[in-house]
Scaffold this active site. Structure first.
Site, PDB file in Angstrom:
ATOM      1  N   ASP A 134     -11.935  -9.505   4.822  1.00 25.19           N
ATOM      2  CA  ASP A 134     -13.253  -9.539   4.161  1.00 25.19           C
ATOM      3  C   ASP A 134     -13.768 -10.974   4.095  1.00 25.19           C
ATOM      4  OD1 ASP A 134     -13.170  -6.796   3.644  1.00 25.19           O
ATOM      5  OD2 ASP A 134     -13.885  -7.013   1.580  1.00 25.19           O
ATOM      6  N   LYS A 189       3.700 -15.124   2.379  1.00 23.40           N
ATOM      7  CA  LYS A 189       3.931 -15.849   1.122  1.00 23.40           C
ATOM      8  C   LYS A 189       5.439 -16.069   1.012  1.00 23.40           C
ATOM      9  CE  LYS A 189       2.383 -17.600  -2.795  1.00 23.40           C
ATOM     10  NZ  LYS A 189       1.496 -18.783  -2.869  1.00 23.40           N
ATOM     11  N   ASP A 241      -6.121  -7.218   4.267  1.00 20.80           N
ATOM     12  CA  ASP A 241      -7.277  -6.601   3.622  1.00 20.80           C
ATOM     13  C   ASP A 241      -8.172  -7.694   3.036  1.00 20.80           C
ATOM     14  OD1 ASP A 241      -8.893  -4.533   2.455  1.00 20.80           O
ATOM     15  OD2 ASP A 241      -7.920  -4.949   0.533  1.00 20.80           O
ATOM     16  N   TYR A 247       0.820  -1.212   0.000  1.00 21.92           N
ATOM     17  CA  TYR A 247       0.000   0.000   0.000  1.00 21.92           C
ATOM     18  C   TYR A 247       0.855   1.265   0.000  1.00 21.92           C
ATOM     19  CZ  TYR A 247      -4.617  -2.068   0.969  1.00 21.92           C
ATOM     20  OH  TYR A 247      -5.812  -2.735   0.894  1.00 21.92           O
ATOM     21  N   ASP A 262      -2.325 -18.508   0.549  1.00 21.27           N
ATOM     22  CA  ASP A 262      -3.311 -19.250  -0.264  1.00 21.27           C
ATOM     23  C   ASP A 262      -3.938 -20.366   0.565  1.00 21.27           C
ATOM     24  OD1 ASP A 262      -0.799 -20.469  -0.269  1.00 21.27           O
ATOM     25  OD2 ASP A 262      -0.862 -21.052  -2.391  1.00 21.27           O
TER      26      ASP A 262
HETATM   27  C1  IPM Z   1     -10.319  -1.583   4.230  1.00 15.83           C
HETATM   28  C2  IPM Z   1     -10.616  -0.975   2.886  1.00 15.83           C
HETATM   29  C3  IPM Z   1      -9.502  -0.004   2.534  1.00 15.83           C
HETATM   30  C4  IPM Z   1      -8.216  -0.787   2.481  1.00 15.83           C
HETATM   31  C5  IPM Z   1      -9.720   0.794   1.243  1.00 15.83           C
HETATM   32  C6  IPM Z   1     -11.044   1.508   1.224  1.00 15.83           C
HETATM   33  C7  IPM Z   1      -8.590   1.749   0.989  1.00 15.83           C
HETATM   34  O1  IPM Z   1     -10.783  -1.965   1.930  1.00 15.83           O
HETATM   35  O2  IPM Z   1     -10.216  -0.821   5.206  1.00 15.83           O
HETATM   36  O3  IPM Z   1     -10.207  -2.801   4.312  1.00 15.83           O
HETATM   37  O4  IPM Z   1      -7.876  -1.390   1.444  1.00 15.83           O
HETATM   38  O5  IPM Z   1      -7.503  -0.800   3.479  1.00 15.83           O
HETATM   39 MG    MG Z   2     -10.796  -3.935   2.739  1.00 13.02          MG
END
Ligand code: IPM
Ligand code: MG
Length: 356
Positions: free
Chosen positions: A250, A190, A246, A140, A222
């Protein structure tokens, strides 16, 4: 008194933040606390007003506060904008400028919501994990990054970098958190391909020696993605890089039935920042359909980590459980055929449960 900088942002951000504030007012009333809320523009909303996603005043307000509450940023309206000026840049700058290197994303499905998960209830019921995501390093932020065009080839490039100091501090955070839980850390990397992961693995193993009571295992990303679906109950603390965290957070959030339920705390500097893990969901913005629980549970993390109000945090989490167990569901967690409640009603119910 606690000063909270409120950065509602875009899409569903403002409406879920509104419910968070309602719940915090209830907490203030019940525990005789005083919170002062000051709002500022961030993300696309700030671009529209000032031409920049993180105006100087918003950053200063955040730096001068005791904690930051953030809704969500981004949306299709600002898709064409260059990276330096995108709404998401506000989030990245806030993380970096506030020194928030540790992002905590706890995943604990509610018993009453086991049926909302896309996985079988027997796979989910043991799940109680936390993703500890490194937040101010990795791909990032690494340089060089950019875009260029050579001989008609458009090329985009980013760099994944980790120094031992960056890995050490996030590893310590993970081991400390594990010490207060079931004492197991899984470090995800990784290392079979990336040098940055070699450093990651080496440093995490070294830091582990200072925490003899905690068990450590290493897992390739993975495999981890697969194990989160095959047997999510095996995990306690997952520590990983910015990018892997990230993605895996999710995935892990979905175990609870909806990304809308996942809170997060970003820590490491003097001021903590609290935001739901979900995005701005522009498709449902302004329709009173968003689930405010991710934001409300982020408020609980704020009470705990920034203000030391453990009782209030626990009570708030309990209130969320009770309201959901009583059958109140926003549309993302609502079973077919049942009638969902709106964003505002969900906030009202949770606030009422706190005062009762
Ligand atoms: C998160 C989001 C952010 C990230 C984006 C919106 C920049 O997906 O907080 O997980 O990638 O960190
Ligand atoms: Mg995210």
């Amino acid at each position: 008194m606690f000063n909270v900088a409120v950065l509602a942002g875009d899409g569903i951000g403002p409406e879920v933040v509104k419910q968070g504030l309602r719940v915090l007012h209830a907490v203030a009333e019940r525990w005789n606390q005083r919170f002062e809320f000051k709002e500022a523009a961030v993300g696309g909303a700030a671009i529209d007003l000032y031409g920049w996603p993180l105006p100087e005043d918003s950053l200063r307000l955040a730096q001068a506060s005791d904690a930051v509450l953030l809704g969500a940023v981004g949306g299709p309206k600002w898709d064409g904008v260059e990276y330096e000026k995108r709404p998401e840049k506000a989030l990245l700058d806030l993380r970096q400028k506030l020194g928030l290197y540790a992002n905590l994303r706890p995943v604990r499905p509610l018993a009453s919501l086991l049926d909302s998960s896309p996985l079988k209830p027997e796979l989910i019921k043991e799940v109680d994990l936390i993703v500890v995501r490194e937040l101010t390093g990795g791909i990032y932020f690494g340089s060089p990054r950019g875009l260029n065009e050579n001989d008609g080839q458009l090329t985009g490039f980013n760099t994944e970098v980790y120094t031992s100091a960056e890995v050490e501090r996030i590893a310590r955070k993970a081991f400390e958190i594990a010490g207060g839980r079931s004492k197991r850390v899984t470090s995800v990397d990784k290392a079979n391909v990336l040098e940055s992961s070699l450093v990651w693995r080496k440093v995490v193993s070294k830091v582990k020696q200072d925490y003899p009571e905690v068990e450590l295992n290493h897992m390739l990303v993975d495999n981890c993605a697969m194990q989160l679906i095959r047997n999510p109950g095996q995990f306690d603390v997952l520590v990983t890089t910015n990018m892997f965290g990230d993605i895996l957070s999710d995935e892990a959030a979905m175990l609870t039935g909806s990304l809308g339920m996942l809170p997060s705390a970003s820590l490491g500097g003097e001021v903590g920042m609290y935001e739901p893990a979900h995005g701005s969901a522009p498709d449902i913005a302004g329709k009173d359909q968003a689930n405010p629980i991710g934001l409300i549970l982020s408020c609980a993390m704020m009470l705990r980590h920034s203000f030391g109000l453990e009782d209030a945090a626990g009570r708030l989490e309990g209130a969320v459980e009770k309201v959901v167990a009583a059958g109140h569901r926003t549309q993302d967690i609502c079973p077919k055929g049942a009638t969902p409640v709106g964003t505002a009603r969900m906030g009202e119910l949770i606030a009422a449960e706190i005062i009762n």
